[in-house]
Motif scaffolding. Structure first.
Motif, short mmCIF file in Angstrom:
data_model
loop_
_atom_site.label_atom_id
_atom_site.label_comp_id
_atom_site.label_asym_id
_atom_site.label_seq_id
_atom_site.Cartn_x
_atom_site.Cartn_y
_atom_site.Cartn_z
N GLU A 74 0.81 -1.21 0.00
CA GLU A 74 0.00 0.00 0.00
C GLU A 74 0.85 1.27 0.00
N ARG A 75 2.15 1.14 0.22
CA ARG A 75 3.03 2.31 0.20
C ARG A 75 3.45 2.65 -1.22
N SER A 76 3.69 3.91 -1.44
CA SER A 76 4.19 4.34 -2.74
C SER A 76 5.71 4.20 -2.74
N ARG A 77 6.22 3.43 -3.68
CA ARG A 77 7.65 3.13 -3.74
C ARG A 77 8.19 3.35 -5.14
N CYS A 78 9.51 3.37 -5.22
CA CYS A 78 10.18 3.40 -6.53
C CYS A 78 10.01 2.06 -7.22
N PHE A 79 9.96 0.99 -6.45
CA PHE A 79 9.75 -0.36 -6.97
C PHE A 79 9.33 -1.27 -5.82
N GLY A 80 8.69 -2.39 -6.15
CA GLY A 80 8.34 -3.39 -5.15
C GLY A 80 7.01 -3.21 -4.46
N SER A 81 6.12 -2.38 -5.00
CA SER A 81 4.86 -2.10 -4.30
C SER A 81 3.73 -3.07 -4.61
N TYR A 82 3.98 -4.15 -5.33
CA TYR A 82 2.93 -5.11 -5.62
C TYR A 82 2.86 -6.16 -4.51
N PRO A 83 1.67 -6.71 -4.25
CA PRO A 83 1.51 -7.65 -3.13
C PRO A 83 2.43 -8.87 -3.18
N ASP A 84 2.78 -9.33 -4.38
CA ASP A 84 3.62 -10.54 -4.48
C ASP A 84 5.10 -10.21 -4.62
N HIS A 85 5.50 -8.98 -4.26
CA HIS A 85 6.90 -8.58 -4.34
C HIS A 85 7.40 -8.15 -2.95
N VAL A 86 7.07 -8.93 -1.96
CA VAL A 86 7.36 -8.55 -0.58
C VAL A 86 8.86 -8.39 -0.36
N GLU A 87 9.66 -9.32 -0.86
CA GLU A 87 11.11 -9.26 -0.64
C GLU A 87 11.71 -8.02 -1.32
N TYR A 88 11.20 -7.72 -2.50
CA TYR A 88 11.69 -6.54 -3.23
C TYR A 88 11.30 -5.26 -2.51
N ALA A 89 10.10 -5.23 -1.97
CA ALA A 89 9.65 -4.07 -1.20
C ALA A 89 10.49 -3.89 0.05
N GLU A 90 10.80 -4.99 0.72
CA GLU A 90 11.62 -4.93 1.93
C GLU A 90 13.02 -4.41 1.61
N TYR A 91 13.56 -4.87 0.48
CA TYR A 91 14.88 -4.38 0.06
C TYR A 91 14.82 -2.88 -0.20
N HIS A 92 13.79 -2.43 -0.88
CA HIS A 92 13.65 -0.99 -1.15
C HIS A 92 13.54 -0.20 0.15
N ASP A 93 12.75 -0.70 1.09
CA ASP A 93 12.45 0.06 2.30
C ASP A 93 13.62 0.11 3.29
N THR A 94 14.46 -0.93 3.28
CA THR A 94 15.48 -1.02 4.33
C THR A 94 16.93 -0.97 3.84
N GLU A 95 17.14 -1.14 2.53
CA GLU A 95 18.52 -1.22 2.05
C GLU A 95 18.85 -0.24 0.92
N TRP A 96 18.00 -0.20 -0.09
CA TRP A 96 18.33 0.56 -1.29
C TRP A 96 18.46 2.05 -0.99
N GLY A 97 19.62 2.59 -1.28
CA GLY A 97 19.84 4.01 -1.06
C GLY A 97 20.32 4.37 0.33
N VAL A 98 20.48 3.38 1.21
CA VAL A 98 21.01 3.63 2.55
C VAL A 98 22.54 3.67 2.45
N PRO A 99 23.18 4.76 2.88
CA PRO A 99 24.64 4.87 2.75
C PRO A 99 25.39 3.70 3.37
N VAL A 100 26.29 3.11 2.58
CA VAL A 100 27.08 1.96 3.01
C VAL A 100 28.51 2.40 3.31
N HIS A 101 29.05 1.93 4.43
CA HIS A 101 30.43 2.23 4.79
C HIS A 101 31.18 0.97 5.22
N ASP A 102 30.62 -0.18 4.94
CA ASP A 102 31.26 -1.45 5.26
C ASP A 102 31.82 -2.06 3.98
#
Length: 259
Positions: A74-102
């Motif tokens: 139900e959230r508006s996303r760049c990608f992954g907003s379809y009901p059967d794309h839960v893993e892709y949505a989770e990746y978008h929400d928690t990882e994609w675009g988060v600054p990495v320093h490891d």
């Protein structure tokens, strides 16, 4: 002259037979089987009065829907907003675009983005655990020591993208990665220098999403010069987006102001 005889035709009664031209009047009646009682229906639509008993439940559900956090699709996303794309949505929400320093995570993203070439990233993301398992948790030092036999075995593993150039690139890119670490102290210090040490934050719409930028081209050129493969301008820029060097969340995305 006598009256001509009239032939009388008997009408056959349903359920009875005529024998020798006359009905069998002595056939015993057939007993009818009792009609079984209908089992109570398990359907709410049949057994409950939807007008009276459902009113309270509907009101409660509506209240819960207003106060509950939005479901993933139900959230508006760049990608992954379809009901059967839960893993892709989770990746978008928690990882994609988060600054990495490891450095370990930098290497993992580089390998996965390189494997994406010609495919969708969602396809590669579903194989991430397969890459970790096959390539020693994607540790760059361990990957740099992969043997030819191990690379040949990897080509038979359905848990990764079995591409004859992409598989050996894991070892080649790991060796270049280690050389960059030795030169700059860390890969993190090296790669963040391409954006001045801070994320480049853009406000994008679907009509102005670039496949690469000058920074992506510059990074690509330098990585290729050092010997990496599958790091063309588009892949290099996709890596920069994923690792948070660049924030390209759409203006309509819920994370556009949360990055």
């Amino acid at each position: 002259m006598g009256r001509p005889a009239v032939a009388v035709t008997r009408k056959q009664t349903p359920g009875r037979r005529c024998k020798g031209g006359s009905a069998n009047k002595h056939r015993p009646p057939v007993a009818k089987a009792p009609i079984p009682a209908r089992a109570p229906s398990t359907s709410p639509a049949r057994d409950r009065n939807p007008r009276a008993s459902d009113t309270a439940a509907t009101t409660t559900a509506a209240t819960a829907a207003r106060t509950a956090p939005p479901r993933a699709h139900e959230r508006s996303r760049c990608f992954g907003s379809y009901p059967d794309h839960v893993e892709y949505a989770e990746y978008h929400d928690t990882e994609w675009g988060v600054p990495v320093h490891d450095d370990g995570l930098h290497f993992e993203i580089l390998i996965l983005e390189g494997a994406q070439a010609g495919l969708s990233f969602e396809t590669v993301l579903k194989k991430r655990d397969g890459y970790r398992s096959r390539f020693k948790q994607l540790d760059p030092a361990a990957c740099a020591d992969l043997t030819d036999v191990e690379l040949a075995e990897a080509l038979t593993d359905p848990g990764i993208v079995r591409h004859r150039q992409k598989v050996p690139s894991v070892r080649q890119n790991a060796r270049v990665f280690l050389a960059i670490q030795a030169e700059f102290g860390s890969f993190d210090a090296y790669v963040w220098s391409f954006v001045g040490g801070t994320p480049v934050v853009n406000t994008r719409t679907t009509s102005d999403l670039p496949t690469t930028t000058d920074a992506g081209k510059t990074l690509s050129t330098d990585l290729k010069r050092r010997g990496m493969t599958f790091v063309g301008p588009t892949i290099a820029y996709a890596y920069m987006q994923a690792a948070g060097l660049v924030s390209d969340h759409l203006a309509s995305c819920w994370r556009s102001n949360a990055t």
